[in-house]
Design a protein around this motif. Structure first.
Motif, PDB file in Angstrom:
ATOM      1  N   ARG A  90       1.669   6.364  15.749  1.00  0.00           N
ATOM      2  CA  ARG A  90       0.766   6.404  14.604  1.00  0.00           C
ATOM      3  C   ARG A  90       1.051   5.250  13.648  1.00  0.00           C
TER       4      ARG A  90
ATOM      5  N   SER B 266      -1.693   2.502  12.580  1.00  0.00           N
ATOM      6  CA  SER B 266      -2.051   2.336  11.172  1.00  0.00           C
ATOM      7  C   SER B 266      -1.918   0.884  10.728  1.00  0.00           C
TER       8      SER B 266
ATOM      9  N   LYS C 262      -4.028   3.044   2.341  1.00  0.00           N
ATOM     10  CA  LYS C 262      -4.703   2.944   3.636  1.00  0.00           C
ATOM     11  C   LYS C 262      -4.852   1.504   4.067  1.00  0.00           C
TER      12      LYS C 262
ATOM     13  N   GLY D  80      -1.806   0.204   5.474  1.00  0.00           N
ATOM     14  CA  GLY D  80      -1.360   0.848   6.707  1.00  0.00           C
ATOM     15  C   GLY D  80      -0.272   1.870   6.458  1.00  0.00           C
TER      16      GLY D  80
ATOM     17  N   HIS E 276       0.104   5.015   5.595  1.00  0.00           N
ATOM     18  CA  HIS E 276      -0.407   6.371   5.446  1.00  0.00           C
ATOM     19  C   HIS E 276      -0.419   7.076   6.796  1.00  0.00           C
ATOM     20  N   HIS E 277      -0.394   8.400   6.765  1.00  0.00           N
ATOM     21  CA  HIS E 277      -0.577   9.213   7.965  1.00  0.00           C
ATOM     22  C   HIS E 277       0.384   8.865   9.102  1.00  0.00           C
TER      23      HIS E 277
END
Length: 284
Positions: free
Chosen positions: A7, A11, A211, A214, A216-217
């Motif tokens: 991930r 990202s 975001k 990059g 995030h998440h």
């Protein structure tokens, strides 16, 4: 700290085109990081920019050093390609796409390793530091910045008022970083922490910036369900408590570390050697 490496790569690959537009903090921290580097470490030899991203620090190192070889390394190919494009006219630079946890360098082949706000995305920092220690020459230096645990505490607090999921990444403390460095064999380290508090017009502006960076998440085991509009509104309302002078503050704790691979002379045990002044070399 549990991170999803796939991930992370996705990202940052998606953010490679927007990263430079919103990376003001990263540039500020990078310039401060340069002040922590012993200038003699950047004279001659091989310098590695570990987690080079789009190449800002690589370019600064090129401008402030007299090296033989500069290596820019990143795990994300699109980021590395951006760096390569920016610095295409620079001599003695090598771009390497590789994982910081599996450095592809020979033992004692690097004179200096520098990294700016990249190592917080590594899952196994002990492996990273062990690899760096192995690759550094005696007398070499590791200098890096990374985010600390106070980073985005306002956003963490706002989400905690809504649910029990981890919406914001956790970052290692000074004590944890020192422990990882010691386990890797670094005996001499200097660590300091600095708080940066940029302000934003809204929570959505902050989240959009994260975001585009990059950042995030990337938490393994996070809530994979789509965040509802109601939950988002509740989080934003909770964050509004931090509004100051019509703007919202976001805290970023930056930990800066200098670790030396010293080549120290130690006296031989009594009775060994021939006479006084005989020393035994030990690499620490």
């Amino acid at each position: 700290m549990s991170l999803d490496k796939a991930r992370i790569m996705h990202s940052f690959a998606a953010a490679s085109a927007t990263y430079d537009n919103v990376a003001g903090l990263q540039r500020t921290v990078g310039k401060e990081l340069l002040k922590s580097i012993d200038a003699t470490q950047l004279t001659g030899g091989t310098v590695l920019d570990l987690g080079c991203g789009t190449g800002f620090l690589t370019g600064e190192l090129l401008a402030h050093s007299n090296h033989e070889t500069m290596i820019a390394l990143d795990i994300v190919l699109s980021m590395l390609q951006t760096t390569q494009g920016k610095l295409a006219d620079k001599p003695n630079i090598t771009c390497v796409c590789a994982d910081a946890e599996r450095l592809p360098f020979a033992e004692q082949s690097l004179d200096s390793v520098v990294s700016n706000l990249a190592l917080q995305w590594c899952r196994n920092l002990e492996a990273v530091f062990t690899g760096i220690k192995r690759a550094l020459k005696p007398g070499g230096q590791l200098v890096f910045s990374t985010f600390g645990p106070q980073t985005l505490h306002e956003l963490k607090s706002a989400w905690a008022a809504v649910d029990n999921y981890s919406h914001v990444n956790a970052f290692y403390s000074e004590a944890q970083l020192k422990q990882f460095l010691q386990q890797a064999g670094f005996k001499h380290t200097q660590i300091k922490s600095t708080l940066y508090t940029p302000r934003y017009d809204s929570v959505r502006t902050l989240m959009q910036e994260l975001k585009q960076l990059g950042a995030h998440h990337v938490i393994a085991g996070r809530n994979n369900k789509i965040t509802t509009k109601t939950a988002m509104q509740q989080m934003i309302a909770a964050y509004e408590k931090h509004r100051v002078e019509d703007q919202l503050t976001a805290t970023f704790e930056v930990i800066t570390v200098t670790a030396n691979n010293f080549h120290i002379l130690l006296p031989l045990p009594s009775g060994e050697g021939r006479g006084e002044g005989i020393w035994n070399k030990a690499i620490l």
